[in-house]
Motif scaffolding. Structure first.
Motif, PDB file in Angstrom:
ATOM      1  N   GLY A 311       0.795  -1.221   0.000  1.00 49.29           N
ATOM      2  CA  GLY A 311       0.000   0.000   0.000  1.00 49.29           C
ATOM      3  C   GLY A 311       0.829   1.272   0.000  1.00 49.29           C
ATOM      4  N   LYS A 312       0.126   2.388  -0.059  1.00 51.60           N
ATOM      5  CA  LYS A 312       0.780   3.701  -0.026  1.00 51.60           C
ATOM      6  C   LYS A 312       1.355   3.932   1.373  1.00 51.60           C
ATOM      7  N   PRO A 313       2.619   4.346   1.465  1.00 52.49           N
ATOM      8  CA  PRO A 313       3.265   4.449   2.783  1.00 52.49           C
ATOM      9  C   PRO A 313       2.801   5.661   3.589  1.00 52.49           C
ATOM     10  N   VAL A 314       2.539   5.399   4.857  1.00 49.61           N
ATOM     11  CA  VAL A 314       2.173   6.444   5.821  1.00 49.61           C
ATOM     12  C   VAL A 314       3.112   6.303   7.019  1.00 49.61           C
ATOM     13  N   LEU A 315       3.839   7.358   7.352  1.00 47.01           N
ATOM     14  CA  LEU A 315       4.735   7.339   8.514  1.00 47.01           C
ATOM     15  C   LEU A 315       3.986   7.907   9.704  1.00 47.01           C
ATOM     16  N   PHE A 316       3.761   7.072  10.732  1.00 45.85           N
ATOM     17  CA  PHE A 316       3.014   7.472  11.925  1.00 45.85           C
ATOM     18  C   PHE A 316       4.008   7.841  13.020  1.00 45.85           C
ATOM     19  N   VAL A 317       4.062   9.124  13.389  1.00 45.62           N
ATOM     20  CA  VAL A 317       4.964   9.625  14.433  1.00 45.62           C
ATOM     21  C   VAL A 317       4.146   9.687  15.723  1.00 45.62           C
ATOM     22  N   HIS A 318       4.329   8.694  16.586  1.00 45.59           N
ATOM     23  CA  HIS A 318       3.412   8.451  17.697  1.00 45.59           C
ATOM     24  C   HIS A 318       3.447   9.540  18.766  1.00 45.59           C
ATOM     25  N   GLY A 319       2.332   9.613  19.523  1.00 44.16           N
ATOM     26  CA  GLY A 319       2.283  10.452  20.719  1.00 44.16           C
ATOM     27  C   GLY A 319       2.821   9.673  21.899  1.00 44.16           C
ATOM     28  N   LEU A 320       2.307   9.977  23.101  1.00 45.01           N
ATOM     29  CA  LEU A 320       2.840   9.327  24.295  1.00 45.01           C
ATOM     30  C   LEU A 320       1.984   8.156  24.746  1.00 45.01           C
ATOM     31  N   VAL A 321       0.762   8.421  25.188  1.00 43.84           N
ATOM     32  CA  VAL A 321      -0.010   7.414  25.918  1.00 43.84           C
ATOM     33  C   VAL A 321      -0.461   6.265  25.036  1.00 43.84           C
ATOM     34  N   GLN A 322      -0.810   6.521  23.775  1.00 43.59           N
ATOM     35  CA  GLN A 322      -1.249   5.408  22.926  1.00 43.59           C
ATOM     36  C   GLN A 322      -0.097   4.787  22.140  1.00 43.59           C
ATOM     37  N   MET A 330      -8.544  -1.663  13.075  1.00 42.87           N
ATOM     38  CA  MET A 330      -7.917  -0.548  12.369  1.00 42.87           C
ATOM     39  C   MET A 330      -6.875  -1.058  11.377  1.00 42.87           C
ATOM     40  N   ILE A 331      -6.154  -2.119  11.746  1.00 40.92           N
ATOM     41  CA  ILE A 331      -5.185  -2.711  10.827  1.00 40.92           C
ATOM     42  C   ILE A 331      -5.890  -3.224   9.573  1.00 40.92           C
ATOM     43  N   GLU A 332      -7.037  -3.862   9.770  1.00 45.57           N
ATOM     44  CA  GLU A 332      -7.801  -4.365   8.639  1.00 45.57           C
ATOM     45  C   GLU A 332      -8.286  -3.212   7.767  1.00 45.57           C
ATOM     46  N   ARG A 333      -8.670  -2.115   8.375  1.00 45.35           N
ATOM     47  CA  ARG A 333      -9.125  -0.957   7.600  1.00 45.35           C
ATOM     48  C   ARG A 333      -7.956  -0.351   6.812  1.00 45.35           C
ATOM     49  N   PHE A 334      -6.750  -0.299   7.418  1.00 44.12           N
ATOM     50  CA  PHE A 334      -5.575   0.160   6.671  1.00 44.12           C
ATOM     51  C   PHE A 334      -5.380  -0.704   5.422  1.00 44.12           C
ATOM     52  N   ARG A 335      -5.548  -2.029   5.604  1.00 41.73           N
ATOM     53  CA  ARG A 335      -5.358  -2.937   4.468  1.00 41.73           C
ATOM     54  C   ARG A 335      -6.381  -2.671   3.372  1.00 41.73           C
ATOM     55  N   LYS A 336      -7.637  -2.509   3.770  1.00 40.87           N
ATOM     56  CA  LYS A 336      -8.693  -2.259   2.793  1.00 40.87           C
ATOM     57  C   LYS A 336      -8.502  -0.927   2.074  1.00 40.87           C
ATOM     58  N   ASP A 337      -7.950   0.055   2.785  1.00 39.32           N
ATOM     59  CA  ASP A 337      -7.728   1.372   2.185  1.00 39.32           C
ATOM     60  C   ASP A 337      -6.462   1.416   1.338  1.00 39.32           C
ATOM     61  N   GLY A 338      -5.709   0.302   1.289  1.00 44.72           N
ATOM     62  CA  GLY A 338      -4.480   0.279   0.501  1.00 44.72           C
ATOM     63  C   GLY A 338      -3.385   1.125   1.111  1.00 44.72           C
ATOM     64  N   VAL A 572      -9.558  10.588   6.855  1.00 43.46           N
ATOM     65  CA  VAL A 572      -8.601  11.671   6.652  1.00 43.46           C
ATOM     66  C   VAL A 572      -7.256  11.135   6.178  1.00 43.46           C
ATOM     67  N   ILE A 573      -6.794  10.036   6.775  1.00 45.09           N
ATOM     68  CA  ILE A 573      -5.505   9.463   6.378  1.00 45.09           C
ATOM     69  C   ILE A 573      -5.575   8.920   4.948  1.00 45.09           C
ATOM     70  N   ALA A 574      -6.671   8.237   4.621  1.00 43.31           N
ATOM     71  CA  ALA A 574      -6.817   7.677   3.275  1.00 43.31           C
ATOM     72  C   ALA A 574      -6.859   8.782   2.230  1.00 43.31           C
ATOM     73  N   GLU A 575      -7.567   9.878   2.529  1.00 44.18           N
ATOM     74  CA  GLU A 575      -7.616  11.006   1.591  1.00 44.18           C
ATOM     75  C   GLU A 575      -6.230  11.600   1.386  1.00 44.18           C
ATOM     76  N   ALA A 576      -5.472  11.727   2.471  1.00 44.00           N
ATOM     77  CA  ALA A 576      -4.133  12.297   2.352  1.00 44.00           C
ATOM     78  C   ALA A 576      -3.211  11.369   1.566  1.00 44.00           C
ATOM     79  N   ALA A 577      -3.267  10.066   1.867  1.00 45.80           N
ATOM     80  CA  ALA A 577      -2.370   9.120   1.203  1.00 45.80           C
ATOM     81  C   ALA A 577      -2.688   8.994  -0.293  1.00 45.80           C
ATOM     82  N   SER A 578      -3.950   9.217  -0.663  1.00 44.41           N
ATOM     83  CA  SER A 578      -4.369   9.048  -2.052  1.00 44.41           C
ATOM     84  C   SER A 578      -4.248  10.321  -2.870  1.00 44.41           C
ATOM     85  N   SER A 579      -4.007  11.442  -2.209  1.00 45.46           N
ATOM     86  CA  SER A 579      -3.989  12.729  -2.932  1.00 45.46           C
ATOM     87  C   SER A 579      -2.726  12.865  -3.769  1.00 45.46           C
TER      88      SER A 579
END
Length: 579
Positions: A311-322, A330-338, A572-579
């Motif tokens: 899929g299209k690469p997305v770099l996730f720069v994490h916060g603290l608590v999560q 959510m992983i499955e949704r990432f897969r479906k969104d490519g 929002v992430i899918a729109e950004a990755a596909s733009s």
């Protein structure tokens, strides 16, 4: 002079509460109030002039006090947990052994684990003879030897093949806050059965071979190197060589250190099936940053790779608590969104190595991300800045240059203006905001106190305390889909101690406006209407002042917004990755 004198008095009160904390684990709220009085002249006003003038981190006397408090924390951690007043802690099986009488006291977990009521004489305690003799000998040493310190042992029950990790230290009398005498041995036992999943997680964390993993499993079950050699039809020298390789890869110096670290990761990775009486945990599977990227200079960076492998690469720069964790849906949704999410842990978070020089923390964060992206993809990347990772994300995007095609700010906040923003934060966030900037050494000790205190009480109370000023997020902690992510994120955050939190906090508090203004890619914002850190109008104001980047406000979104409103996050992430 009078103002400085009063500020010195507040510092003395803060140090007094910090000294008290190792002996009174229930005193953390008192410490926080003392800290708030130290950092703020009034409930709504910071005292940066006094903090700047104090130069506290370079004051030898204050540093000496903090060093002593740290030693007290290390010495008293187990004693506080095992004291009779705290023996009902649900986290561990706790034993108190009196060598004078042979009587053993235990908490409810110990009653369930050993299969009988307490008190009981140690001769009747469900332990194999070697473990019983070892603990009784340590109990005598705890009373009779001046230099006795905490130690790690493996203990076994009778007719039980599995060994269990036990932390042993002095058991002091109820008058310990005034110097009461030692009564015997305090023992905290982690009753953890090694599952294939937990062992596989340790293998990936330490980058072990299959043979080394088998040796680690045998060590974790209390076998000696000679016994392992016999079972595996190998020479003792071969097993010793493999044991040394495991130590080297794990970064541990002693086998006991390795057992502690491996058990920590086993508990993190376990799905709940190892709990006694089959009390398996419920909730979704969690995707973890369990891959290791080794840089050319030897530093190891832990990262997760989630979603569609092509899929299209997305770099996730994490916060603290999560942290860099996501539930299975959510992983499955990432897969479906490519989408392919690359989620590294920052230096000294999780299993990522600390920076070689802590002064280079920010630069190391950028280097780790840039090198990892270069290793995994040559395509344009969408950079997602999550919460306090935003300043790092801006610098990473700048380092990626034209490869950073756009950015998404998720609960990312804005550069902190002390006079404007801090008054709207909760107490702990306000203290941290000034602490990382003006008194990082003092704050590091307070964070250590917090870690010791809240891990003793449990991760759920810690998370509840963390979100105490956010009703929205407190409600989300009851969601079985969201809470496991918070729990994993907390462990990921504190795993290597407080120092990383200090340096990461400095980055969040630094003025990163110039880094943001220098971005050459499109930016959009997703922010919660109930965000407990930065109000949405502050975000809208900042975005408008810097080119009018669109801000989407999630009206009832809080700190856990990307989990509680994952459908919006995904869109929002899918729109950004596909733009």
């Amino acid at each position: 002079m009078q103002d400085m004198l009063s500020h010195s008095d507040r510092l003395l009160n803060l140090l007094d509460k910090a000294y008290d904390a190792p002996f009174r684990p229930d005193s953390f709220d008192d410490l926080m109030r003392a800290a708030h009085e130290f950092y703020f002249t009034r409930a709504d006003a910071a005292a940066p002039h006094a903090l700047e003038a104090g130069d506290y981190d370079n004051n030898r006397m204050i540093t000496s006090h903090l060093d002593r408090i740290e030693r007290l924390l290390n010495e008293r951690e187990l004693e506080n947990r095992a004291h009779p007043g705290n023996i009902a802690s649900p986290a561990l099986s706790t034993l108190l052994i009196d060598p004078a009488t042979g009587e053993v006291e235990g908490n409810p977990n110990a009653r369930e684990f050993f299969g009988h009521d307490f008190p009981v004489h140690i001769r009747k305690l469900n332990l194999d003879p070697a473990s019983r003799t070892d603990l009784m000998q340590m109990a005598r040493q705890a009373v009779g030897q001046e230099g006795f310190t905490t130690d790690i042992r493996l203990v076994k029950r009778r007719q039980d093949d599995a060994a269990h990790l036990a932390k042993c230290g002095r058991w002091v009398s109820a008058q310990y806050s005034t110097g009461g005498e030692t009564r015997g041995l305090a023992v905290s036992i982690v009753h953890f059965q090694w599952s294939a999943q937990a062992l596989a997680f340790c293998r990936s964390m330490f980058d072990l071979s299959a043979s080394e993993t088998d040796v680690l499993a045998a060590l974790l079950n209390g076998k000696s190197q000679t016994e392992i050699a016999e079972d595996r039809c190998r020479s003792v020298e071969t097993i010793k060589s493999q044991s040394k390789a495991i130590l080297r890869k794990s970064g541990c110096r002693r086998i006991t250190d390795l057992l502690v670290l491996a058990t920590t990761y086993g508990l993190i990775a376990d799905d709940g099936s190892s709990l006694p009486q089959g009390r398996a945990a419920t909730g979704p599977a969690i995707a973890r940053p369990d891959r290791i990227f080794t840089r050319a200079d030897g530093r190891k960076v832990s990262y997760g790779l989630f979603g569609d492998p092509a899929g299209k690469p997305v770099l996730f720069v994490h916060g603290l608590v999560q942290g860099p964790f996501f539930p299975a849906d959510m992983i499955e949704r990432f897969r479906k969104d490519g989408i392919r999410v690359i989620a590294p842990s920052r230096p000294s978070f999780g299993r990522t190595d600390p920076p070689r020089d802590w002064k280079d923390f920010d630069r190391t964060v950028v280097e780790d991300a840039r090198l990892l992206v270069a290793e995994l993809t040559g395509e344009p990347v969408t950079v997602v800045a999550h919460q306090g990772g935003v300043s790092h994300a801006c610098r990473i995007a700048a380092a990626l240059g034209s490869q950073a095609k756009n950015m998404v700010m998720v609960s990312a906040g804005v550069p902190i203006d002390e006079e404007k923003h801090i008054a709207h934060m909760g107490m702990q966030t306000r203290i941290a905001a000034l602490g990382v900037k003006y008194t990082p050494r003092i704050l590091e000790t307070m964070i250590h106190i917090g870690i010791v205190t809240w891990l003793r009480k449990g991760l759920k109370p810690y998370a509840q305390n963390l979100f105490s000023n956010s009703p929205t997020d407190l409600a989300h902690l009851e969601d079985p889909r969201i809470y496991p992510i918070c729990e994993a994120g907390i462990l990921h955050m504190i795993e290597q101690g407080a120092k990383a939190l200090i340096h990461d906090g400095k980055a969040a508090m630094a003025d990163w406006e110039a880094d943001y203004a220098g971005l050459r890619c499109p930016v959009r914002w997703l922010h919660g209407g109930c965000d407990p850190i930065i109000r949405p109008d502050f975000v809208e104001e900042f975005a408008a002042a810097h080119g009018g980047a669109p801000v989407e406000i999630v009206e009832d979104g809080g700190n856990t917004m990307h989990l509680s409103h994952s459908e919006i996050f995904h869109r929002v992430i899918a729109e950004a990755a596909s733009s």
